[in-house]
Scaffold this motif. Sequence first.
Motif, PDB file in Angstrom:
ATOM      1  N   VAL A 187       0.831  -1.221   0.000  1.00  0.00           N
ATOM      2  CA  VAL A 187       0.000   0.000   0.000  1.00  0.00           C
ATOM      3  C   VAL A 187       0.849   1.247   0.000  1.00  0.00           C
ATOM      4  O   VAL A 187       0.521   2.224  -0.680  1.00  0.00           O
ATOM      5  N   GLY A 197       0.858   3.584  -2.973  1.00  0.00           N
ATOM      6  CA  GLY A 197       0.311   4.901  -2.677  1.00  0.00           C
ATOM      7  C   GLY A 197       1.307   6.007  -2.976  1.00  0.00           C
ATOM      8  O   GLY A 197       0.967   7.020  -3.585  1.00  0.00           O
ATOM      9  N   THR A 210      -1.443 -13.856 -10.665  1.00  0.00           N
ATOM     10  CA  THR A 210      -2.387 -13.566  -9.584  1.00  0.00           C
ATOM     11  C   THR A 210      -2.170 -12.165  -9.023  1.00  0.00           C
ATOM     12  O   THR A 210      -2.667 -11.859  -7.953  1.00  0.00           O
ATOM     13  N   THR A 211      -1.484 -11.304  -9.741  1.00  0.00           N
ATOM     14  CA  THR A 211      -1.122 -10.007  -9.167  1.00  0.00           C
ATOM     15  C   THR A 211      -2.363  -9.161  -8.909  1.00  0.00           C
ATOM     16  O   THR A 211      -3.272  -9.094  -9.727  1.00  0.00           O
ATOM     17  N   PHE A 212      -2.389  -8.548  -7.721  1.00  0.00           N
ATOM     18  CA  PHE A 212      -3.581  -7.807  -7.311  1.00  0.00           C
ATOM     19  C   PHE A 212      -3.246  -6.441  -6.716  1.00  0.00           C
ATOM     20  O   PHE A 212      -3.777  -5.421  -7.137  1.00  0.00           O
ATOM     21  N   ASP A 213      -2.351  -6.441  -5.740  1.00  0.00           N
ATOM     22  CA  ASP A 213      -2.147  -5.255  -4.912  1.00  0.00           C
ATOM     23  C   ASP A 213      -1.898  -3.982  -5.722  1.00  0.00           C
ATOM     24  O   ASP A 213      -2.593  -2.984  -5.546  1.00  0.00           O
ATOM     25  N   TYR A 262      -4.697  -2.666  -8.070  1.00  0.00           N
ATOM     26  CA  TYR A 262      -5.845  -2.270  -7.267  1.00  0.00           C
ATOM     27  C   TYR A 262      -5.562  -0.964  -6.532  1.00  0.00           C
ATOM     28  O   TYR A 262      -6.399  -0.067  -6.494  1.00  0.00           O
ATOM     29  N   ILE A 263      -4.369  -0.849  -5.954  1.00  0.00           N
ATOM     30  CA  ILE A 263      -4.053   0.331  -5.159  1.00  0.00           C
ATOM     31  C   ILE A 263      -3.849   1.564  -6.044  1.00  0.00           C
ATOM     32  O   ILE A 263      -4.340   2.639  -5.761  1.00  0.00           O
ATOM     33  N   GLN A 302      -7.018   1.112  -9.553  1.00  0.00           N
ATOM     34  CA  GLN A 302      -8.312   0.425  -9.492  1.00  0.00           C
ATOM     35  C   GLN A 302      -8.620  -0.255 -10.833  1.00  0.00           C
ATOM     36  O   GLN A 302      -9.768  -0.332 -11.253  1.00  0.00           O
ATOM     37  N   ALA A 329      -6.980 -10.873 -11.120  1.00  0.00           N
ATOM     38  CA  ALA A 329      -7.356 -10.785  -9.707  1.00  0.00           C
ATOM     39  C   ALA A 329      -8.228  -9.568  -9.434  1.00  0.00           C
ATOM     40  O   ALA A 329      -9.212  -9.661  -8.704  1.00  0.00           O
ATOM     41  N   MET A 384     -11.712 -10.155 -10.844  1.00  0.00           N
ATOM     42  CA  MET A 384     -12.453 -11.066  -9.975  1.00  0.00           C
ATOM     43  C   MET A 384     -12.961 -10.317  -8.741  1.00  0.00           C
ATOM     44  O   MET A 384     -14.116 -10.445  -8.359  1.00  0.00           O
ATOM     45  N   TYR A 385     -12.089  -9.518  -8.165  1.00  0.00           N
ATOM     46  CA  TYR A 385     -12.427  -8.801  -6.945  1.00  0.00           C
ATOM     47  C   TYR A 385     -13.589  -7.841  -7.171  1.00  0.00           C
ATOM     48  O   TYR A 385     -14.534  -7.806  -6.385  1.00  0.00           O
TER      49      TYR A 385
END
Lengths: 286, 267
Positions: free
Chosen positions: B92, B96, B202-205, B208-209, B212, B223, B226-227
């Motif tokens: 994050v 961020g 599977t990368t997400f963080d 998403y951070i 989006q 990922a 899916m989320y």
Amino acid sequence: MGRLDVARLRRKKRKALRHPIAHGILLVLAATALAPICILLLNSLRSNEAISGGPIGFPSSPVWSNYTSAWDTAGYSVAFRNSLIVSASTVLGVCTFAGLAAYGLARIRVRGSGLVLVYLLIGLTLPAQLFLTPLFIAWVHLHLNNNLFGLIFIYWGIYMPFGTLLLRSFFISLSPEFEEAARVDGCNELQVFRRVVVPMAWPALVSLAVIIAVWSWNEFFFAVTFLTNPNVQTVAVRYYRFLGIYSSNLADISVGGLVVCCVPVTFFILLQRRFVQGLAAGGLKG
Amino acid sequence: MGVPSIASFVLSLFNWNGIGAAHFIGLQNFRDLFSQDPVFVGAIVHVLKWTAVFLTVPVALGLGAAVLITRINRFQIFYRTILYVPVTVASVVVGGTWAWLMDPIAGVNSVLQAHGLGFMALGWLTNPNIALYSVMFANVWAWWGFLCILFLTGLGQIDQGLYEAARVDGASQWTMFRRITVPLLRPTLVFVGLLTTLWSFTTFDYPYIMTQGGPAHASDTLATWMYFNLINYSSAGYASAIAVSTTGFLLVVIAGYVYTRLRGWDV
């Protein structure tokens, strides 16, 4: 000057030349690695107006009140406590359960232990997304979302395979003679584990504890899914929510970033040998 | 863990919002995914690009820095500590901070413009053509130090006598790197390759951070998509279908790896 001396001189010269270049490249890489953290540090001491005037700059007069305002009004004190609870419980649980499981797998010959190993390896490689949906629905129905224990329980599950494999490879390398001696002296299995195995496995346990502490502190995917209530959020989620809500309050965001990374970075710098050894052992053998 | 995984397979066959009654619709979710969902297809392309970048850039950086660190005789621990620090910083904070530095107006762009480099001030996260690469940049920044440490461990196990012998035979630095370092590091390299592929899919963080998944799904991964289906659109069945598809892709990768090993290629 003989030929040998010339060769030696040339090699010396090349060595002296090669090093500054290597140092130069490494210094640039190290500066790139630290730059964003330094920017956070500097901005945590500047006022909002100063930061929006220029993102990078030295604080003309340090604004220490940023720290108190982020700690109190932005709710990082609560989040910090939550993170401490989550990390400590995760570490304790994983070390205990993984320790017992790994000891059993390493020492006791039972049928099916090979299958358990395969199951752990699959658990290590399966993507977390695969079980997010059913877990989410189950947790909502069990009222375990917005609940620190609900999250800790998930962390136990996702970090167990790594912990068990790491400790198992360590237990196998230990000589079983000490345990046998303790057994001859009349210890039962649990006493053998507590009095003999745990003290000998201490380095591996510390490695595992440090790694799990950092991972659970930084974990984001499950934390952001299951913790929507500010009272139970960990620092990582708190920081993420704060980014969205108070995007103009750049000073508090910088302080928040430091609050999130202070614990893992300190842990790493103090215990880096254990940290790296554990990762290399668990990862490369797992 | 086994139970929810199997539950995921079952759920993927249903049309369910997670609360009401579930309707069994067979493979309809999968049919929709592959034929009628451009975001899903785009996400597959994105994770493939992600894998390609992560198999090269961080590996080259990590290996290069590790070799340099073994060459120098002072400050080794200093460099390996500093280079690893970003790995311990939470995603994050990395995401961020970089997202803020890549802000179209505030961040580095204002610095660039102030120094007459306005032409370099791109819409790092707002331009659909480069958003995905900007996100990758932040993730590479936080990731390659880990590979560097792994390579350093591997390099430490190589017998120095081999280099001495090669030097006596007049081998150049590059030849020694290619003929000694790379072959002996092969177990580490294969492990890193497998790990990178699994994590890239599977990368997400970071997406998403930082974005989006935006702008306009330009940086959505399997990922994140899916989320969003699970949380924002409450389509639990559809989200499960995405998760099952992701697992399917990974199984193909792992099967390929196992197959090459069984064929006797010692990779």
